[in-house]
Design a protein around this motif. Structure first.
Motif, mmCIF file in Angstrom:
data_model
loop_
_atom_site.group_PDB
_atom_site.id
_atom_site.type_symbol
_atom_site.label_atom_id
_atom_site.label_comp_id
_atom_site.label_asym_id
_atom_site.label_seq_id
_atom_site.Cartn_x
_atom_site.Cartn_y
_atom_site.Cartn_z
ATOM 1 N N ARG A 19 30.973 -52.190 -31.379
ATOM 2 C CA ARG A 19 30.864 -51.711 -30.005
ATOM 3 C C ARG A 19 29.870 -50.554 -29.876
ATOM 4 N NH1 ARG A 19 35.065 -53.305 -26.313
ATOM 5 N NH2 ARG A 19 35.158 -55.413 -27.061
ATOM 6 N N ARG A 73 31.827 -69.172 -26.818
ATOM 7 C CA ARG A 73 31.408 -69.553 -28.164
ATOM 8 C C ARG A 73 31.068 -71.031 -28.171
ATOM 9 N NH1 ARG A 73 31.506 -65.285 -32.030
ATOM 10 N NH2 ARG A 73 30.677 -66.909 -33.356
ATOM 11 N N ALA A 75 30.311 -74.561 -30.557
ATOM 12 C CA ALA A 75 30.486 -75.246 -31.829
ATOM 13 C C ALA A 75 29.567 -76.453 -31.833
ATOM 14 C CB ALA A 75 31.935 -75.686 -31.991
ATOM 15 N N PHE A 177 36.255 -86.502 -25.713
ATOM 16 C CA PHE A 177 37.361 -86.705 -26.644
ATOM 17 C C PHE A 177 38.675 -86.550 -25.898
ATOM 18 C CE2 PHE A 177 33.795 -84.614 -28.787
ATOM 19 C CZ PHE A 177 33.485 -85.565 -29.751
ATOM 20 N N LEU B 77 29.490 -78.072 -28.357
ATOM 21 C CA LEU B 77 30.701 -77.879 -27.554
ATOM 22 C C LEU B 77 30.784 -76.435 -27.139
ATOM 23 C CD1 LEU B 77 33.515 -79.644 -29.554
ATOM 24 C CD2 LEU B 77 32.555 -80.338 -27.358
ATOM 25 N N GLU B 78 31.008 -76.176 -25.875
ATOM 26 C CA GLU B 78 31.269 -74.814 -25.444
ATOM 27 C C GLU B 78 32.776 -74.587 -25.473
ATOM 28 O OE1 GLU B 78 29.326 -73.748 -21.837
ATOM 29 O OE2 GLU B 78 27.388 -73.809 -22.884
ATOM 30 N N ILE B 79 33.162 -73.452 -26.038
ATOM 31 C CA ILE B 79 34.589 -73.138 -26.154
ATOM 32 C C ILE B 79 34.878 -71.996 -25.187
ATOM 33 C CG2 ILE B 79 36.436 -72.643 -27.805
ATOM 34 C CD1 ILE B 79 34.818 -74.912 -28.861
ATOM 35 N N PRO B 80 35.201 -72.301 -23.935
ATOM 36 C CA PRO B 80 35.434 -71.227 -22.966
ATOM 37 C C PRO B 80 36.826 -70.633 -23.157
ATOM 38 C CG PRO B 80 35.826 -73.341 -21.917
ATOM 39 C CD PRO B 80 35.475 -73.632 -23.369
ATOM 40 N N ILE B 81 37.060 -69.460 -22.560
ATOM 41 C CA ILE B 81 38.437 -68.982 -22.543
ATOM 42 C C ILE B 81 39.193 -69.841 -21.529
ATOM 43 C CG2 ILE B 81 37.885 -66.630 -23.303
ATOM 44 C CD1 ILE B 81 38.406 -65.765 -20.425
ATOM 45 N N GLN B 84 38.943 -69.260 -17.706
ATOM 46 C CA GLN B 84 37.697 -69.747 -17.109
ATOM 47 C C GLN B 84 37.683 -71.264 -16.990
ATOM 48 O OE1 GLN B 84 34.877 -67.800 -19.808
ATOM 49 N NE2 GLN B 84 34.213 -66.510 -18.098
ATOM 50 N N GLU B 162 41.984 -64.272 -24.071
ATOM 51 C CA GLU B 162 40.968 -63.486 -23.371
ATOM 52 C C GLU B 162 40.795 -62.099 -23.979
ATOM 53 O OE1 GLU B 162 41.182 -63.933 -19.204
ATOM 54 O OE2 GLU B 162 39.612 -62.451 -18.803
ATOM 55 N N VAL B 165 38.728 -62.316 -27.184
ATOM 56 C CA VAL B 165 37.322 -62.582 -26.913
ATOM 57 C C VAL B 165 36.616 -61.288 -26.491
ATOM 58 C CG1 VAL B 165 35.772 -63.717 -25.271
ATOM 59 C CG2 VAL B 165 37.556 -65.045 -26.424
ATOM 60 N N GLN B 166 37.328 -60.455 -25.708
ATOM 61 C CA GLN B 166 36.718 -59.214 -25.232
ATOM 62 C C GLN B 166 36.711 -58.104 -26.270
ATOM 63 O OE1 GLN B 166 38.748 -57.977 -21.713
ATOM 64 N NE2 GLN B 166 37.884 -59.568 -20.429
ATOM 65 N N ASN B 167 37.685 -58.149 -27.188
ATOM 66 C CA ASN B 167 37.880 -56.979 -28.036
ATOM 67 C C ASN B 167 37.668 -57.164 -29.529
ATOM 68 O OD1 ASN B 167 39.032 -54.654 -26.239
ATOM 69 N ND2 ASN B 167 39.895 -56.566 -25.469
ATOM 70 N N ALA B 169 35.337 -59.288 -32.014
ATOM 71 C CA ALA B 169 34.294 -60.282 -32.272
ATOM 72 C C ALA B 169 34.522 -60.900 -33.652
ATOM 73 C CB ALA B 169 32.921 -59.633 -32.217
ATOM 74 N N LEU B 225 37.931 -83.433 -23.439
ATOM 75 C CA LEU B 225 36.951 -82.451 -23.886
ATOM 76 C C LEU B 225 35.603 -83.166 -23.857
ATOM 77 C CD1 LEU B 225 36.487 -79.647 -25.326
ATOM 78 C CD2 LEU B 225 36.599 -80.942 -27.449
#
Lengths: 229, 229
Positions: A19, A73, A75, A177, B77-81, B84, B162, B165-167, B169, B225
């Protein structure tokens, strides 16, 4: 001075994690980082591109590069041909063509391919085996209009999956999938019970505007699709 | 003369599709293509890199660039939270913490995280809802040793997904997808029937050598997915 772009990337990752550069912060420009790290600007660019691809940085042409607040993120999935997938598990691959005929495409497949219902396509049903045991069940619609020379191979000797990869390059595709319950026919083909969970991969590929194929692939219980983040 | 790298890429794709450059062929060098197309060598490089990323070309430092014989196509592949993901469907997100306690990690999770069985971790069970209806069921083991400051938030107000993801890495992760039959407890949480097929996502993330979390996420029937190839 840092050795290469990997060292720059690692330092960028460290600053994001620690950070030093908190979520939402605009980080220094490439020129400034190049001076600080004693590397070429192209080296910084390569490193930032890599971190941006992981979703941790957001690059905007005018607003500069920001630390993502909610990084999405990503993959990368490799989609191998099934023979290679089976052989990579150390098992012998074989396949059995269960059906092959020209048939009017049903509505569900036509919608996925962007074709009118009832257009004549080649229908193929194939069982892929690993060490003689069912590995995946495949149902495929193939558009003969896009095939090179109109000449089709003997699909008993080469799977449509492998032949298409070798002979018909696609420009875009769509893959999805899901988990479903095996129908009685699917269960019979895979040697499982009706209602057992199956891992379903549905894929449509296009060559420019023309659909090439729609394939629905079923893997039985125990199958895992795995990758690194 | 071609306008930009996209035009070079499209011409390269056309030659591969038309088999001007057949599978296995070594294509001309960047310098030769730059002259032929009337563009900078960097433009050719950018275009070839893009095609190589799609798996259609194989680049080797010494042997040159070849058309792939069996291209391994890749999908991102996007891995959203999850919040979202739900909001992107136009639905209201909420979540319910079903369990939160320190507990000795069971063997299966310990193995995935590279920890000894029985180490005390934070166990969290969460139900994610879309428009008030169950969307995903989450079971998570969290390693308190890697949390910033050791201070944990109130997970009733922000999901662990969430907040992490924010805190926190992560540097690497491992993700796997499968189809399973819902257990009685899972079925109850998701409002489905025992044995119904569920789409399972299992993910482990690490910060350097230290495991951060192992999460097992279940989506009920109907979940897909999806991504582009």
């Amino acid at each position: 001075m840092m050795a290469g772009w990997e060292a720059v990337r690692d330092e960028v990752l460290r600053r994001i994690r620690a950070r030093v550069w908190p979520p939402g912060a605009v980080i220094p420009g490439e020129e400034a980082l190049a001076v600080e790290f004693g590397v070429a600007r192209a080296t910084v660019n390569r490193a930032l591109r890599e971190v941006a691809e992981s979703g941790l940085l957001e690059r905007r042409r005018k607003a500069g590069t920001r630390v993502a607040v909610l990084p999405v993120r990503k993959a990368t999935l490799e989609i191998p041909i099934i023979r290679q997938e089976v052989e990579a598990r150390g098992e012998r691959y074989s396949q059995r063509v269960l059906a092959e005929r020209m048939d009017p495409v049903p509505l569900a497949a036509a919608l996925r391919m962007g074709l009118a219902e009832g257009v004549d396509l080649l229908f193929l049903e194939t069982l892929h085996l690993a060490g003689g045991r069912p590995f995946a069940h495949e149902v495929r619609w193939l558009n003969p209009a896009v095939l090179p020379g109109g000449e089709l191979p003997d699909f008993r000797h080469i799977s449509a999956n492998e032949w298409l990869v070798q002979n018909v390059a696609y420009t875009i595709g769509d893959i999805a999938f899901s988990a479903e319950a095996a129908s009685p026919e699917e269960a019979l083909a895979l040697g499982i019970r009706t209602g057992d969970p199956v891992f379903v991969t549905e894929r449509v590929t296009w060559s420019g505007e023309a659909p090439i194929t729609f394939v629905r692939l079923l893997h039985g219980p125990g199958y895992r699709l795995r990758t690194m983040l």
